[in-house]
Write a protein that holds these residues in place. Structure first.
Motif, PDB file in Angstrom:
ATOM      1  N   LYS A   1       0.916  -1.230   0.001  1.00 43.36           N
ATOM      2  CA  LYS A   1       0.155   0.095   0.064  1.00 43.36           C
ATOM      3  C   LYS A   1       0.970   1.249   0.059  1.00 43.36           C
ATOM      4  CE  LYS A   1      -4.449  -1.493   1.743  1.00 43.36           C
ATOM      5  NZ  LYS A   1      -5.303  -1.309   2.902  1.00 43.36           N
ATOM      6  N   HIS A   2       0.501   2.167  -0.598  1.00 42.26           N
ATOM      7  CA  HIS A   2       1.262   3.566  -0.924  1.00 42.26           C
ATOM      8  C   HIS A   2       2.419   3.349  -1.677  1.00 42.26           C
ATOM      9  CE1 HIS A   2      -1.640   4.354   1.900  1.00 42.26           C
ATOM     10  NE2 HIS A   2      -1.179   3.765   3.061  1.00 42.26           N
ATOM     11  N   ASP A   3       2.814   2.368  -2.213  1.00 44.66           N
ATOM     12  CA  ASP A   3       3.925   1.946  -3.222  1.00 44.66           C
ATOM     13  C   ASP A   3       3.578   2.560  -4.632  1.00 44.66           C
ATOM     14  OD1 ASP A   3       5.567   1.173  -1.524  1.00 44.66           O
ATOM     15  OD2 ASP A   3       5.575  -0.696  -2.084  1.00 44.66           O
ATOM     16  N   ARG A   4       4.405   3.118  -5.164  1.00 39.39           N
ATOM     17  CA  ARG A   4       3.964   3.854  -6.646  1.00 39.39           C
ATOM     18  C   ARG A   4       4.150   2.941  -7.564  1.00 39.39           C
ATOM     19  NH1 ARG A   4       6.573   6.580 -10.694  1.00 39.39           N
ATOM     20  NH2 ARG A   4       8.580   6.587  -9.667  1.00 39.39           N
ATOM     21  N   LEU A   5       5.346   1.895  -7.570  1.00 41.63           N
ATOM     22  CA  LEU A   5       5.528   0.930  -8.241  1.00 41.63           C
ATOM     23  C   LEU A   5       5.434  -0.418  -7.700  1.00 41.63           C
ATOM     24  CD1 LEU A   5       8.864   2.678  -9.867  1.00 41.63           C
ATOM     25  CD2 LEU A   5       6.659   2.459 -11.039  1.00 41.63           C
ATOM     26  N   ALA A   6       5.159  -1.523  -8.588  1.00 43.60           N
ATOM     27  CA  ALA A   6       5.347  -2.846  -8.051  1.00 43.60           C
ATOM     28  C   ALA A   6       6.506  -3.244  -8.552  1.00 43.60           C
ATOM     29  CB  ALA A   6       3.897  -3.496  -8.913  1.00 43.60           C
ATOM     30  N   ILE A   7       6.836  -4.216  -7.750  1.00 46.43           N
ATOM     31  CA  ILE A   7       8.260  -4.879  -8.030  1.00 46.43           C
ATOM     32  C   ILE A   7       8.032  -6.597  -8.824  1.00 46.43           C
ATOM     33  CG2 ILE A   7      10.512  -5.822  -6.994  1.00 46.43           C
ATOM     34  CD1 ILE A   7       9.872  -3.775  -4.813  1.00 46.43           C
ATOM     35  N   HIS A   8       8.875  -6.712  -9.939  1.00 43.88           N
ATOM     36  CA  HIS A   8       8.854  -7.942 -10.426  1.00 43.88           C
ATOM     37  C   HIS A   8      10.209  -8.395 -10.107  1.00 43.88           C
ATOM     38  CE1 HIS A   8       9.116 -10.491 -14.344  1.00 43.88           C
ATOM     39  NE2 HIS A   8       8.747 -11.320 -13.045  1.00 43.88           N
ATOM     40  N   ALA A   9      10.287  -9.657  -9.340  1.00 48.14           N
ATOM     41  CA  ALA A   9      11.580 -10.367  -8.995  1.00 48.14           C
ATOM     42  C   ALA A   9      11.554 -11.738  -9.593  1.00 48.14           C
ATOM     43  CB  ALA A   9      11.479 -10.454  -7.484  1.00 48.14           C
ATOM     44  N   TRP A  10      12.715 -12.184 -10.188  1.00 46.65           N
ATOM     45  CA  TRP A  10      12.755 -13.344 -10.741  1.00 46.65           C
ATOM     46  C   TRP A  10      14.155 -14.006 -10.806  1.00 46.65           C
ATOM     47  CZ3 TRP A  10      12.844  -9.042 -13.645  1.00 46.65           C
ATOM     48  CH2 TRP A  10      13.749  -8.830 -14.455  1.00 46.65           C
ATOM     49  N   SER A  11      14.306 -15.311 -11.041  1.00 51.51           N
ATOM     50  CA  SER A  11      15.546 -15.531 -10.994  1.00 51.51           C
ATOM     51  C   SER A  11      15.709 -16.554 -12.189  1.00 51.51           C
ATOM     52  CB  SER A  11      15.797 -16.847  -9.993  1.00 51.51           C
ATOM     53  OG  SER A  11      15.160 -17.660  -9.926  1.00 51.51           O
ATOM     54  N   VAL A  12      16.855 -16.928 -12.800  1.00 53.74           N
ATOM     55  CA  VAL A  12      17.202 -17.935 -14.090  1.00 53.74           C
ATOM     56  C   VAL A  12      16.319 -19.069 -13.520  1.00 53.74           C
ATOM     57  CG1 VAL A  12      18.532 -19.304 -15.031  1.00 53.74           C
ATOM     58  CG2 VAL A  12      19.573 -17.085 -14.360  1.00 53.74           C
ATOM     59  N   PRO A  13      15.128 -19.412 -14.536  1.00 54.05           N
ATOM     60  CA  PRO A  13      14.343 -20.517 -14.069  1.00 54.05           C
ATOM     61  C   PRO A  13      15.255 -22.054 -13.872  1.00 54.05           C
ATOM     62  CG  PRO A  13      13.452 -19.410 -16.011  1.00 54.05           C
ATOM     63  CD  PRO A  13      15.067 -19.050 -15.779  1.00 54.05           C
ATOM     64  N   LEU A  14      14.719 -22.635 -13.003  1.00 52.09           N
ATOM     65  CA  LEU A  14      15.544 -24.170 -12.893  1.00 52.09           C
ATOM     66  C   LEU A  14      14.197 -24.952 -13.410  1.00 52.09           C
ATOM     67  CD1 LEU A  14      17.210 -23.895  -9.497  1.00 52.09           C
ATOM     68  CD2 LEU A  14      18.162 -23.520 -11.752  1.00 52.09           C
ATOM     69  N   ARG A  15      14.320 -26.479 -13.349  1.00 48.73           N
ATOM     70  CA  ARG A  15      13.388 -27.466 -13.884  1.00 48.73           C
ATOM     71  C   ARG A  15      13.255 -28.368 -12.434  1.00 48.73           C
ATOM     72  NH1 ARG A  15      14.595 -28.887 -20.125  1.00 48.73           N
ATOM     73  NH2 ARG A  15      13.920 -26.595 -20.795  1.00 48.73           N
ATOM     74  N   PRO A  16      12.624 -28.023 -11.689  1.00 46.30           N
ATOM     75  CA  PRO A  16      12.722 -28.771 -10.216  1.00 46.30           C
ATOM     76  C   PRO A  16      11.926 -30.150 -10.780  1.00 46.30           C
ATOM     77  CG  PRO A  16      10.951 -27.182 -10.180  1.00 46.30           C
ATOM     78  CD  PRO A  16      11.618 -26.640 -11.402  1.00 46.30           C
ATOM     79  N   LYS A  17      12.282 -31.194 -10.070  1.00 48.23           N
ATOM     80  CA  LYS A  17      11.452 -32.500 -10.249  1.00 48.23           C
ATOM     81  C   LYS A  17      10.032 -32.331  -9.846  1.00 48.23           C
ATOM     82  CE  LYS A  17      15.394 -35.606  -9.502  1.00 48.23           C
ATOM     83  NZ  LYS A  17      15.923 -36.731  -8.621  1.00 48.23           N
ATOM     84  N   SER A  18       9.942 -31.443  -8.891  1.00 44.66           N
ATOM     85  CA  SER A  18       8.289 -31.182  -8.507  1.00 44.66           C
ATOM     86  C   SER A  18       8.223 -29.689  -8.110  1.00 44.66           C
ATOM     87  CB  SER A  18       8.071 -32.212  -7.300  1.00 44.66           C
ATOM     88  OG  SER A  18       6.583 -32.059  -6.876  1.00 44.66           O
ATOM     89  N   THR A  19       7.003 -29.203  -8.164  1.00 46.88           N
ATOM     90  CA  THR A  19       6.737 -27.936  -7.765  1.00 46.88           C
ATOM     91  C   THR A  19       6.015 -27.999  -6.383  1.00 46.88           C
ATOM     92  OG1 THR A  19       4.887 -27.590  -8.927  1.00 46.88           O
ATOM     93  CG2 THR A  19       6.666 -26.857  -9.871  1.00 46.88           C
ATOM     94  N   VAL A  20       5.939 -29.159  -5.840  1.00 47.33           N
ATOM     95  CA  VAL A  20       5.116 -29.140  -4.600  1.00 47.33           C
ATOM     96  C   VAL A  20       5.898 -28.400  -3.519  1.00 47.33           C
ATOM     97  CG1 VAL A  20       4.220 -30.526  -2.655  1.00 47.33           C
ATOM     98  CG2 VAL A  20       3.808 -31.234  -4.945  1.00 47.33           C
ATOM     99  N   GLY A  21       5.465 -27.425  -2.638  1.00 45.52           N
ATOM    100  CA  GLY A  21       6.144 -26.478  -1.796  1.00 45.52           C
ATOM    101  C   GLY A  21       6.835 -25.328  -2.287  1.00 45.52           C
ATOM    102  N   CYS A  22       6.974 -25.086  -3.596  1.00 47.63           N
ATOM    103  CA  CYS A  22       7.798 -24.084  -4.077  1.00 47.63           C
ATOM    104  C   CYS A  22       7.048 -22.896  -3.575  1.00 47.63           C
ATOM    105  CB  CYS A  22       7.844 -23.989  -5.611  1.00 47.63           C
ATOM    106  SG  CYS A  22       8.973 -25.454  -6.334  1.00 47.63           S
TER     107      CYS A  22
END
Length: 317
Positions: free
Chosen positions: A247-268
């Motif tokens: 709230k009250h922030d003028r800009l939203a933030i997009h954060a990302w990393s180099v995509p990995l390929r996990p065996k499963s996304t459960v719990g990510c």
């Protein structure tokens, strides 16, 4: 990214991982899964499950001392508590007449993942009342910083206002309330004004009615979550990272990393939520919080305590 330098001691912080619908996660690994046919399993793993258990595991891996609060019933519930204690995670269990559920994950070595989730046993009114009392007492603990992470689905018998009630209970004890839920329980929790909401694309689309196709539309949905009552909102875009705004922030933030390929996304997503809670307790900036969270998304949980390590780079714009 290695574990960030903390501005305050996380050991002086209290983390409550609140689980209304915990489970035992059973992972079956097969070399080719064929629906409608006899399939032979190569490996089996049974671990504590439900979003709150995953959050507690990730916090433990970060060096925090989380407390898991949840329902526990039958042999499954006993196995769940034993698994958490084996990981040296403190527990506050509320006994139930019906057994805790089992969630099934079928992992095909060729890359396909199938999840089958039980609804959970029916919770009685007295069990729900006891749950609220246990949470109220826990939230009143004296600590430099207190964060209640309320995450997961609701079992039958628990009212849709449950998450909202827990948010109110936490905040009345000067405890930050972070929420990860979905559907009507999420809508009601938002109206309660949680300090932070972290949800995935599908959950955000349902509650905001915003079609999310990219970081820009995710930012629009995040701002709608603020309009609905959240003080901070983070939307997960899967391997495209996280979009967050306060709230009250003028800009939203997009954060990302180099995509990995996990065996499963459960719990990510749960690891990401743990990162946001840890960052809040240690006084990191919002940008740093999102960077830590997006790195922790790459940690696979079900086999045990994760290592807080990120390969790649995190950005914000």
């Amino acid at each position: 990214m290695n574990k960030p330098a903390a501005h305050s001691d996380p050991l002086a912080s209290a983390f409550f991982c609140v689980s209304l619908n915990p489970a035992i996660d059973t992972r079956l690994i097969l070399n080719g899964f064929l629906p409608g046919r006899v399939n032979r399993v190569a490996e089996v793993y049974r671990t504590p499950g439900g979003k709150a258990a995953h959050v507690a595991m990730a916090l433990k891996g970060l060096g925090a001392i989380p407390t898991w609060i949840g329902f526990s019933g039958g042999a499954t519930g006993r196995e769940l508590l034993a698994g958490l204690r084996l990981l040296e995670i403190e527990t506050m269990a509320i006994s139930t007449g019906q057994s805790s559920r089992v969630n099934l994950e079928i992992l095909d070595t060729q890359g396909e993942v199938t999840e089958i989730l039980e609804p959970g046993g029916t919770i009685t009114q007295s069990e729900w009342s006891e749950f609220q009392q246990v949470c109220t007492r826990a939230f009143q603990l004296l600590a430099d910083k207190k964060i209640a992470v309320i995450s997961g689905s609701l079992p039958p018998g628990v009212p849709t206002e449950a998450c909202a009630a827990l948010v109110t209970s936490a905040q009345s004890a000067n405890c930050l309330a972070f929420v990860d839920s979905s559907g009507l329980p999420l809508s009601k929790a938002l109206a309660g004004g949680p300090d932070l909401v972290k949800i995935n694309r599908e959950e955000a689309e349902f509650v905001t009615q915003v079609a999310i196709r990219d970081p820009i539309s995710a930012a629009l949905a995040s701002r709608k979550l603020l309009d609905l009552g959240a003080n901070s909102a983070v939307v997960s875009l899967g391997d495209r990272g996280l979009v967050g705004v306060r709230k009250h922030d003028r800009l939203a933030i997009h954060a990302w990393s180099v995509p990995l390929r996990p065996k499963s996304t459960v719990g990510c997503g749960d690891s990401a939520l743990a990162g946001l809670a840890f960052a809040a307790a240690t006084g990191l900036s919002f940008e740093q919080s999102l960077a830590l969270a997006v790195c922790l998304r790459n940690v696979e949980l079900p086999r045990g305590i994760p290592r807080p390590h990120c390969e790649g780079r995190c950005f914000a714009h």
